[in-house]
Design a protein around this motif. Structure first.
Motif, PDB file in Angstrom:
ATOM      1  N   ARG A  56       0.827  -1.222   0.000  1.00  0.00           N
ATOM      2  CA  ARG A  56       0.000   0.000   0.000  1.00  0.00           C
ATOM      3  C   ARG A  56       0.855   1.263   0.000  1.00  0.00           C
ATOM      4  O   ARG A  56       0.487   2.261  -0.620  1.00  0.00           O
ATOM      5  CB  ARG A  56      -0.952   0.002   1.179  1.00  0.00           C
ATOM      6  CG  ARG A  56      -2.093  -0.973   0.967  1.00  0.00           C
ATOM      7  CD  ARG A  56      -3.166  -0.826   2.016  1.00  0.00           C
ATOM      8  NE  ARG A  56      -4.130  -1.886   1.881  1.00  0.00           N
ATOM      9  CZ  ARG A  56      -5.148  -1.873   1.035  1.00  0.00           C
ATOM     10  NH1 ARG A  56      -5.351  -0.857   0.241  1.00  0.00           N
ATOM     11  NH2 ARG A  56      -5.978  -2.895   0.970  1.00  0.00           N
ATOM     12  N   ALA A  57       1.994   1.212   0.661  1.00  0.00           N
ATOM     13  CA  ALA A  57       2.895   2.372   0.686  1.00  0.00           C
ATOM     14  C   ALA A  57       3.517   2.608  -0.694  1.00  0.00           C
ATOM     15  O   ALA A  57       3.989   3.710  -0.975  1.00  0.00           O
ATOM     16  CB  ALA A  57       3.991   2.168   1.730  1.00  0.00           C
ATOM     17  N   ASN A  58       3.494   1.576  -1.536  1.00  0.00           N
ATOM     18  CA  ASN A  58       4.100   1.673  -2.867  1.00  0.00           C
ATOM     19  C   ASN A  58       3.071   1.521  -3.979  1.00  0.00           C
ATOM     20  O   ASN A  58       3.414   1.176  -5.101  1.00  0.00           O
ATOM     21  CB  ASN A  58       5.189   0.608  -3.008  1.00  0.00           C
ATOM     22  CG  ASN A  58       6.376   0.912  -2.157  1.00  0.00           C
ATOM     23  OD1 ASN A  58       7.230   1.697  -2.534  1.00  0.00           O
ATOM     24  ND2 ASN A  58       6.434   0.332  -0.963  1.00  0.00           N
ATOM     25  N   TRP A  59       1.813   1.758  -3.670  1.00  0.00           N
ATOM     26  CA  TRP A  59       0.726   1.637  -4.644  1.00  0.00           C
ATOM     27  C   TRP A  59       0.061   2.998  -4.773  1.00  0.00           C
ATOM     28  O   TRP A  59      -0.166   3.673  -3.776  1.00  0.00           O
ATOM     29  CB  TRP A  59      -0.310   0.628  -4.146  1.00  0.00           C
ATOM     30  CG  TRP A  59      -1.002  -0.133  -5.247  1.00  0.00           C
ATOM     31  CD1 TRP A  59      -1.860   0.361  -6.172  1.00  0.00           C
ATOM     32  CD2 TRP A  59      -0.903  -1.523  -5.504  1.00  0.00           C
ATOM     33  NE1 TRP A  59      -2.305  -0.627  -7.004  1.00  0.00           N
ATOM     34  CE2 TRP A  59      -1.727  -1.813  -6.604  1.00  0.00           C
ATOM     35  CE3 TRP A  59      -0.199  -2.573  -4.908  1.00  0.00           C
ATOM     36  CZ2 TRP A  59      -1.867  -3.097  -7.130  1.00  0.00           C
ATOM     37  CZ3 TRP A  59      -0.337  -3.839  -5.428  1.00  0.00           C
ATOM     38  CH2 TRP A  59      -1.161  -4.091  -6.534  1.00  0.00           C
ATOM     39  N   ASP A  60      -0.278   3.374  -5.966  1.00  0.00           N
ATOM     40  CA  ASP A  60      -1.025   4.608  -6.185  1.00  0.00           C
ATOM     41  C   ASP A  60      -2.472   4.341  -5.777  1.00  0.00           C
ATOM     42  O   ASP A  60      -3.209   3.655  -6.487  1.00  0.00           O
ATOM     43  CB  ASP A  60      -0.931   5.024  -7.657  1.00  0.00           C
ATOM     44  CG  ASP A  60      -1.638   6.335  -7.972  1.00  0.00           C
ATOM     45  OD1 ASP A  60      -2.425   6.814  -7.123  1.00  0.00           O
ATOM     46  OD2 ASP A  60      -1.407   6.867  -9.064  1.00  0.00           O
ATOM     47  N   GLU A  61      -2.864   4.861  -4.613  1.00  0.00           N
ATOM     48  CA  GLU A  61      -4.209   4.607  -4.068  1.00  0.00           C
ATOM     49  C   GLU A  61      -5.327   5.008  -5.037  1.00  0.00           C
ATOM     50  O   GLU A  61      -6.401   4.418  -5.026  1.00  0.00           O
ATOM     51  CB  GLU A  61      -4.393   5.350  -2.735  1.00  0.00           C
ATOM     52  CG  GLU A  61      -3.610   4.753  -1.580  1.00  0.00           C
ATOM     53  CD  GLU A  61      -4.205   3.471  -1.022  1.00  0.00           C
ATOM     54  OE1 GLU A  61      -5.428   3.265  -1.115  1.00  0.00           O
ATOM     55  OE2 GLU A  61      -3.427   2.659  -0.496  1.00  0.00           O
ATOM     56  N   SER A  62      -5.056   5.998  -5.882  1.00  0.00           N
ATOM     57  CA  SER A  62      -6.098   6.446  -6.816  1.00  0.00           C
ATOM     58  C   SER A  62      -6.378   5.415  -7.908  1.00  0.00           C
ATOM     59  O   SER A  62      -7.378   5.520  -8.620  1.00  0.00           O
ATOM     60  CB  SER A  62      -5.704   7.780  -7.454  1.00  0.00           C
ATOM     61  OG  SER A  62      -4.613   7.613  -8.344  1.00  0.00           O
ATOM     62  N   LYS A  63      -5.515   4.411  -8.033  1.00  0.00           N
ATOM     63  CA  LYS A  63      -5.711   3.381  -9.056  1.00  0.00           C
ATOM     64  C   LYS A  63      -6.317   2.090  -8.521  1.00  0.00           C
ATOM     65  O   LYS A  63      -6.727   1.232  -9.296  1.00  0.00           O
ATOM     66  CB  LYS A  63      -4.373   3.076  -9.739  1.00  0.00           C
ATOM     67  CG  LYS A  63      -3.856   4.235 -10.561  1.00  0.00           C
ATOM     68  CD  LYS A  63      -2.581   3.864 -11.274  1.00  0.00           C
ATOM     69  CE  LYS A  63      -2.082   5.032 -12.112  1.00  0.00           C
ATOM     70  NZ  LYS A  63      -0.831   4.707 -12.797  1.00  0.00           N
ATOM     71  N   ILE A  64      -6.387   1.926  -7.203  1.00  0.00           N
ATOM     72  CA  ILE A  64      -6.866   0.668  -6.628  1.00  0.00           C
ATOM     73  C   ILE A  64      -8.288   0.339  -7.078  1.00  0.00           C
ATOM     74  O   ILE A  64      -8.599  -0.809  -7.364  1.00  0.00           O
ATOM     75  CB  ILE A  64      -6.732   0.657  -5.089  1.00  0.00           C
ATOM     76  CG1 ILE A  64      -5.250   0.520  -4.733  1.00  0.00           C
ATOM     77  CG2 ILE A  64      -7.533  -0.477  -4.462  1.00  0.00           C
ATOM     78  CD1 ILE A  64      -4.946   0.489  -3.259  1.00  0.00           C
ATOM     79  N   GLU A  65      -9.140   1.337  -7.169  1.00  0.00           N
ATOM     80  CA  GLU A  65     -10.526   1.100  -7.606  1.00  0.00           C
ATOM     81  C   GLU A  65     -10.727   1.444  -9.080  1.00  0.00           C
ATOM     82  O   GLU A  65     -11.862   1.456  -9.560  1.00  0.00           O
ATOM     83  CB  GLU A  65     -11.490   1.918  -6.747  1.00  0.00           C
ATOM     84  CG  GLU A  65     -11.542   1.472  -5.306  1.00  0.00           C
ATOM     85  CD  GLU A  65     -12.505   2.287  -4.475  1.00  0.00           C
ATOM     86  OE1 GLU A  65     -12.770   3.465  -4.805  1.00  0.00           O
ATOM     87  OE2 GLU A  65     -13.014   1.744  -3.481  1.00  0.00           O
ATOM     88  N   PHE A  66      -9.638   1.722  -9.791  1.00  0.00           N
ATOM     89  CA  PHE A  66      -9.744   2.180 -11.170  1.00  0.00           C
ATOM     90  C   PHE A  66      -9.243   1.149 -12.175  1.00  0.00           C
ATOM     91  O   PHE A  66      -9.996   0.697 -13.040  1.00  0.00           O
ATOM     92  CB  PHE A  66      -8.994   3.501 -11.314  1.00  0.00           C
ATOM     93  CG  PHE A  66      -9.021   4.086 -12.690  1.00  0.00           C
ATOM     94  CD1 PHE A  66     -10.215   4.270 -13.379  1.00  0.00           C
ATOM     95  CD2 PHE A  66      -7.851   4.457 -13.313  1.00  0.00           C
ATOM     96  CE1 PHE A  66     -10.239   4.803 -14.654  1.00  0.00           C
ATOM     97  CE2 PHE A  66      -7.855   5.005 -14.589  1.00  0.00           C
ATOM     98  CZ  PHE A  66      -9.048   5.173 -15.260  1.00  0.00           C
ATOM     99  N   ILE A  67      -7.954   0.767 -12.081  1.00  0.00           N
ATOM    100  CA  ILE A  67      -7.382  -0.205 -13.017  1.00  0.00           C
ATOM    101  C   ILE A  67      -6.644  -1.292 -12.247  1.00  0.00           C
ATOM    102  O   ILE A  67      -6.141  -1.068 -11.155  1.00  0.00           O
ATOM    103  CB  ILE A  67      -6.413   0.446 -14.031  1.00  0.00           C
ATOM    104  CG1 ILE A  67      -5.250   1.139 -13.325  1.00  0.00           C
ATOM    105  CG2 ILE A  67      -7.144   1.380 -14.955  1.00  0.00           C
ATOM    106  CD1 ILE A  67      -4.151   1.592 -14.245  1.00  0.00           C
ATOM    107  N   GLU A  68      -6.604  -2.475 -12.843  1.00  0.00           N
ATOM    108  CA  GLU A  68      -5.907  -3.591 -12.201  1.00  0.00           C
ATOM    109  C   GLU A  68      -4.416  -3.502 -12.498  1.00  0.00           C
ATOM    110  O   GLU A  68      -4.002  -3.304 -13.643  1.00  0.00           O
ATOM    111  CB  GLU A  68      -6.470  -4.928 -12.688  1.00  0.00           C
ATOM    112  CG  GLU A  68      -5.977  -6.098 -11.862  1.00  0.00           C
ATOM    113  CD  GLU A  68      -6.782  -7.363 -12.077  1.00  0.00           C
ATOM    114  OE1 GLU A  68      -6.148  -8.423 -12.204  1.00  0.00           O
ATOM    115  OE2 GLU A  68      -8.024  -7.292 -12.121  1.00  0.00           O
ATOM    116  N   GLU A  69      -3.624  -3.668 -11.441  1.00  0.00           N
ATOM    117  CA  GLU A  69      -2.170  -3.664 -11.559  1.00  0.00           C
ATOM    118  C   GLU A  69      -1.620  -4.907 -10.867  1.00  0.00           C
ATOM    119  O   GLU A  69      -2.231  -5.432  -9.944  1.00  0.00           O
ATOM    120  CB  GLU A  69      -1.570  -2.415 -10.899  1.00  0.00           C
ATOM    121  CG  GLU A  69      -1.986  -1.122 -11.579  1.00  0.00           C
ATOM    122  CD  GLU A  69      -1.363   0.092 -10.927  1.00  0.00           C
ATOM    123  OE1 GLU A  69      -0.609   0.787 -11.616  1.00  0.00           O
ATOM    124  OE2 GLU A  69      -1.631   0.334  -9.733  1.00  0.00           O
TER     125      GLU A  69
END
Length: 156
Positions: free
Chosen positions: A43-56
């Motif tokens: 989570r510290a290395n994830w763009d939180e704005s993308k968690i509900e937007f695109i799969e990474e």
């Protein structure tokens, strides 16, 4: 090999150089002792704005003491999936002299339950890791509200 062929081959074949340079002392790197610790690092290395937007899809590379060598941003896709190339992941892991891997991806839908594709990919990665002596320690699915650990749920 005759000298004419040697000149042709040496001029047409690229040299492959492998290297890895740590950016800090290994004792300063975070150590993963649980899925909760892995989730926090992810989570510290994830763009939180993308968690509900695109799969990474990301991979944490670990040394033998489960200290984090680095995180690979392996793939970024659409709202309902992403393509994962095992060769790229294992090439990076070997280049970093990793001793273990933690796989991770998000579900923009918010569903924590692994899909059949998630299960197949995990199984495939575990098999490849065993063959290469690079064990997959866990596969974590992240949503905005929580996480699912294959290791905690007996899925590895």
């Amino acid at each position: 090999m005759d000298s004419n062929n040697k000149d042709i081959v040496s001029n047409q074949v690229a040299e492959i150089v492998l290297s890895y340079r740590a950016n800090s002392k290994i004792s300063h790197k975070p150590q993963i002792v649980s899925s909760l610790a892995a989730n926090r690092i992810l989570r510290a290395n994830w763009d939180e704005s993308k968690i509900e937007f695109i799969e990474e899809f990301k991979v944490i590379l670990l040394n033998r003491a489960n200290r984090v060598l680095g995180i690979i941003n392996a793939s970024s896709g659409g709202t309902c999936g992403t393509v994962v190339d095992l060769k790229v992941i294992f090439a990076a892991a070997m280049k970093a002299s990793a001793s273990g891997l933690i796989l991770a991806h998000n579900h923009p839908s918010g569903t924590l339950k692994p899909s059949e594709q998630d299960n197949r990919l995990t199984e495939k990665m575990v098999k490849a890791g065993k063959l290469l002596e690079l064990p997959v320690m866990d596969h974590i699915i992240i949503t905005s509200e929580g996480y699912y650990s294959f290791a905690d749920e007996g899925g590895l």
